[in-house]
Design an enzyme around this catalytic site. Structure first.
Site, PDB file in Angstrom:
ATOM      1  N   SER A   1       0.738  -1.263   0.036  1.00  0.00           N
ATOM      2  CA  SER A   1      -0.071   0.032   0.146  1.00  0.00           C
ATOM      3  C   SER A   1       0.798   1.225   0.073  1.00  0.00           C
ATOM      4  O   SER A   1       0.245   2.442  -0.011  1.00  0.00           O
ATOM      5  CB  SER A   1      -1.025   0.105   1.293  1.00  0.00           C
ATOM      6  OG  SER A   1      -0.166   0.375   2.408  1.00  0.00           O
TER       7      SER A   1
ATOM      8  N   ARG B   1      -3.451   1.889   3.849  1.00  0.00           N
ATOM      9  CA  ARG B   1      -3.280   1.562   4.912  1.00  0.00           C
ATOM     10  C   ARG B   1      -2.641   0.488   5.449  1.00  0.00           C
ATOM     11  O   ARG B   1      -1.729   0.180   6.294  1.00  0.00           O
ATOM     12  CB  ARG B   1      -4.561   1.729   5.881  1.00  0.00           C
ATOM     13  CG  ARG B   1      -4.668   1.452   7.520  1.00  0.00           C
ATOM     14  CD  ARG B   1      -5.987   1.561   8.173  1.00  0.00           C
ATOM     15  NE  ARG B   1      -5.906   0.847   9.448  1.00  0.00           N
ATOM     16  CZ  ARG B   1      -6.740   0.905  10.298  1.00  0.00           C
ATOM     17  NH1 ARG B   1      -8.083   1.020   9.896  1.00  0.00           N
ATOM     18  NH2 ARG B   1      -6.760   0.434  11.350  1.00  0.00           N
ATOM     19  N   PHE B   2      -3.120  -0.786   4.683  1.00  0.00           N
ATOM     20  CA  PHE B   2      -2.508  -1.675   5.089  1.00  0.00           C
ATOM     21  C   PHE B   2      -1.577  -2.632   3.903  1.00  0.00           C
ATOM     22  O   PHE B   2      -2.036  -2.467   2.734  1.00  0.00           O
ATOM     23  CB  PHE B   2      -3.711  -3.039   5.035  1.00  0.00           C
ATOM     24  CG  PHE B   2      -4.596  -2.619   6.365  1.00  0.00           C
ATOM     25  CD1 PHE B   2      -4.249  -2.993   7.685  1.00  0.00           C
ATOM     26  CD2 PHE B   2      -5.776  -2.015   5.883  1.00  0.00           C
ATOM     27  CE1 PHE B   2      -5.111  -2.643   8.814  1.00  0.00           C
ATOM     28  CE2 PHE B   2      -6.842  -1.688   7.171  1.00  0.00           C
ATOM     29  CZ  PHE B   2      -6.277  -2.235   8.224  1.00  0.00           C
TER      30      PHE B   2
ATOM     31  N   PHE C   1      -1.846   0.736  -4.675  1.00  0.00           N
ATOM     32  CA  PHE C   1      -2.262  -0.541  -5.057  1.00  0.00           C
ATOM     33  C   PHE C   1      -1.132  -1.385  -5.774  1.00  0.00           C
ATOM     34  O   PHE C   1      -1.267  -1.941  -6.692  1.00  0.00           O
ATOM     35  CB  PHE C   1      -3.601  -0.490  -5.959  1.00  0.00           C
ATOM     36  CG  PHE C   1      -4.698   0.195  -5.253  1.00  0.00           C
ATOM     37  CD1 PHE C   1      -5.476  -0.402  -4.457  1.00  0.00           C
ATOM     38  CD2 PHE C   1      -4.771   1.599  -5.224  1.00  0.00           C
ATOM     39  CE1 PHE C   1      -6.576   0.185  -3.710  1.00  0.00           C
ATOM     40  CE2 PHE C   1      -6.157   2.187  -4.610  1.00  0.00           C
ATOM     41  CZ  PHE C   1      -6.842   1.493  -3.830  1.00  0.00           C
TER      42      PHE C   1
ATOM     43  N   GLU D   1      -4.349   2.525  -8.983  1.00  0.00           N
ATOM     44  CA  GLU D   1      -5.794   2.502  -9.248  1.00  0.00           C
ATOM     45  C   GLU D   1      -6.520   1.260  -8.587  1.00  0.00           C
ATOM     46  O   GLU D   1      -6.134   0.323  -8.971  1.00  0.00           O
ATOM     47  CB  GLU D   1      -6.137   2.587 -10.768  1.00  0.00           C
ATOM     48  CG  GLU D   1      -7.538   2.407 -11.307  1.00  0.00           C
ATOM     49  CD  GLU D   1      -7.946   2.509 -12.617  1.00  0.00           C
ATOM     50  OE1 GLU D   1      -8.835   2.579 -13.061  1.00  0.00           O
ATOM     51  OE2 GLU D   1      -6.719   2.638 -13.590  1.00  0.00           O
TER      52      GLU D   1
ATOM     53  N   LYS E   1      -8.970   8.492 -15.198  1.00  0.00           N
ATOM     54  CA  LYS E   1      -9.062   8.841 -16.546  1.00  0.00           C
ATOM     55  C   LYS E   1      -8.651  10.185 -16.342  1.00  0.00           C
ATOM     56  O   LYS E   1      -9.210  11.163 -16.013  1.00  0.00           O
ATOM     57  CB  LYS E   1     -10.235   8.677 -17.423  1.00  0.00           C
ATOM     58  CG  LYS E   1     -10.533   7.369 -17.682  1.00  0.00           C
ATOM     59  CD  LYS E   1      -9.494   7.040 -19.045  1.00  0.00           C
ATOM     60  CE  LYS E   1      -9.504   5.579 -19.390  1.00  0.00           C
ATOM     61  NZ  LYS E   1      -8.344   5.404 -20.165  1.00  0.00           N
TER      62      LYS E   1
END
Length: 463
Positions: free
Chosen positions: A36, A45-46, A242, A260, A276
């Site tokens: 993350s 957070r994780f 991500f 994303e 986008k």
């Protein structure tokens, strides 16, 4: 040992850099890191990392799957999740994952869902599986908000295995093997080739055949060494919530630096956050703010974003309650070290009787990386892009036994396979797009990563 709902929860040293802890377990089979980026907001957070999934509860999809194989793959995932699902929605420690499914879906896994198939020449032994998912009985979860880390495991994990994991994580860390490029990156679409493909897309757009098409190019370079070292070198450039890393086997790996989110599910609450609209950042603060304002005021980028919002509303509607779909925010500015993005958020409520896997399958691949309408855009992509996308524009995801799920879109993603490093970049083309701008945007998105790897190997790259 402390436990909750058939689980054990063992504290570990907290490290803001998840890659340090992951390095201790990554040589175990099918090691995976969902990274993350050390944030404290919910999206960042994780960190979740795990290895050694249950060999009897796994699913793999070979390159170039057909519709029957894809259907069986998703049925298998649903069956595994039903078998291990627990009724407790959350645990005492408020962790997003405490055992369950983790893995990835490649873009090519989505082609048969829309009546298409990847080019046969990509079905080689070096190509990554179109999908690979395992059931992980234990995981290390870091919470950056509270600066805690823990090993969580279900009761099927032997104590000896837990002691081995604890020993690996607590002992002195060994440095990763070096990584270097043996060539500079080259593209499968030179400027003239891209312009020809752009003109073809423009013809389809003006004929009313479609409204938006995501056109990508693929970069390629030879390398030697450990791809995880490359991931660790690139991670500071991304600041992406991500990101992730997955060792497929000894010769293949997936390096993802994605900003994303694809789809998240908590209880029955569904959310998706398409990106986008992109601009490169400036080192001059005044110019950087000006660039951000230009992006927020760009009618072309706003229209492009809105098209995908409409597409995703329809995708979520296939598995969400009628009337529950909401656009929570439109065109929010998200800034990263190298680019500014426009991000929208759409939410819904999952229908009773529908599963997280149903939701993932019926929305896959993400509309932000296909175009609209989805099936026609994917047909055009298959016609014009010279190589399969493989893992690019797919999704890394977890699905906890509790039913909680989160997933990304695998953009800003590199694939290492058999001493070759691949990286893709694309952008959405609409009727008023300009070829030079769109071509440049692909470099804006991944150029800093490619240049960083080239600079790190500059003295060793043959000229």
């Amino acid at each position: 040992m402390p436990s909750t709902d058939r689980q054990r929860h063992l504290p570990l040293p907290y490290r803001a850099d998840a890659s340090i802890t992951f390095a201790a377990i990554r040589h175990l089979p099918a090691a995976i890191l969902l990274d993350s980026g050390s944030g404290t907001a919910d999206a960042g957070r994780f960190d979740i990392m795990a290895a050694a999934p249950d060999p009897d509860r796994s699913a793999s999809l070979g390159p170039c799957p057909d519709a029957r194989q894809v259907a069986q793959f998703f049925d298998r995932l649903n069956a595994i999740h039903r078998d291990v699902a627990c009724t407790q929605a959350h645990d005492t420690f408020d962790l997003p994952f405490r055992g369950g499914l983790m893995g990835y879906l490649g873009y090519d896994a989505g082609l048969p869902l829309h009546g298409l198939r990847a080019p046969r020449e990509d079905a080689s032994q070096t190509a990554l599986p179109a999908g690979q998912v395992g059931y992980y009985r234990w995981a290390i979860v870091q919470d950056h908000r509270h600066q805690t880390s823990a090993l969580v495991a279900d009761d099927s994990v032997p104590d000896a295995e837990l002691r081995d994991i604890l020993h690996r994580v607590n002992r002195a860390q060994q440095p990763c093997a070096p990584f270097e490029l043996l060539s500079t990156f080259s593209s499968n679409l030179q400027a003239a080739d891209y312009a020809e493909a752009f003109r073809a897309v423009n013809g389809y757009l003006h004929a009313g055949d479609c409204y938006q098409v995501n056109l990508a190019q693929r970069f390629r370079a030879a390398y030697r060494g450990d791809p995880f070292s490359a991931y660790r070198a690139l991670r500071p450039l991304a600041a992406a919530a991500f990101a992730g890393y997955l060792d497929i086997d000894s010769n293949r790996a997936l390096l993802c630096l994605s900003p994303e989110r694809f789809i998240s599910l908590s209880g029955r609450d569904v959310s998706t956050q398409p990106i986008k609209g992109t601009r490169p950042r400036s080192t001059d603060p005044l110019r950087d703010r000006e660039i951000a304002r230009e992006l927020q005021g760009s009618s072309k980028d706003l229209a492009e974003n809105l098209m995908i919002v409409d597409l995703l509303r329809n995708d979520l509607g296939r598995n969400c309650d009628t009337g529950s779909i909401r656009v929570e925010s439109l065109f929010a500015l998200h800034s990263y070290p190298t680019v500014h993005h426009l991000v929208s958020t759409i939410s819904g409520r999952l229908q009773q009787g529908r599963t997280a896997i149903d939701l993932l399958r019926d929305s896959f691949p993400g509309g932000s990386i296909t175009g609209a309408p989805k099936r026609r855009s994917m047909q055009i992509i298959a016609e014009l892009e010279p190589d399969a996308r493989e893992a690019y524009c797919g999704s890394l995801f977890y699905l906890c036994n509790s039913g909680r799920m989160d997933s990304n879109i695998t953009i800003r993603t590199l694939v290492a396979r058999n001493d070759t490093l691949l990286c893709w970049a694309g952008g959405g083309l609409v009727a008023d797009s300009r070829c030079s701008d769109e071509y440049q945007e692909t470099f804006d998105k991944v150029g800093p990563f490619l240049r960083s790897l080239e600079a790190g190997s500059q003295s060793k790259v043959p000229h």
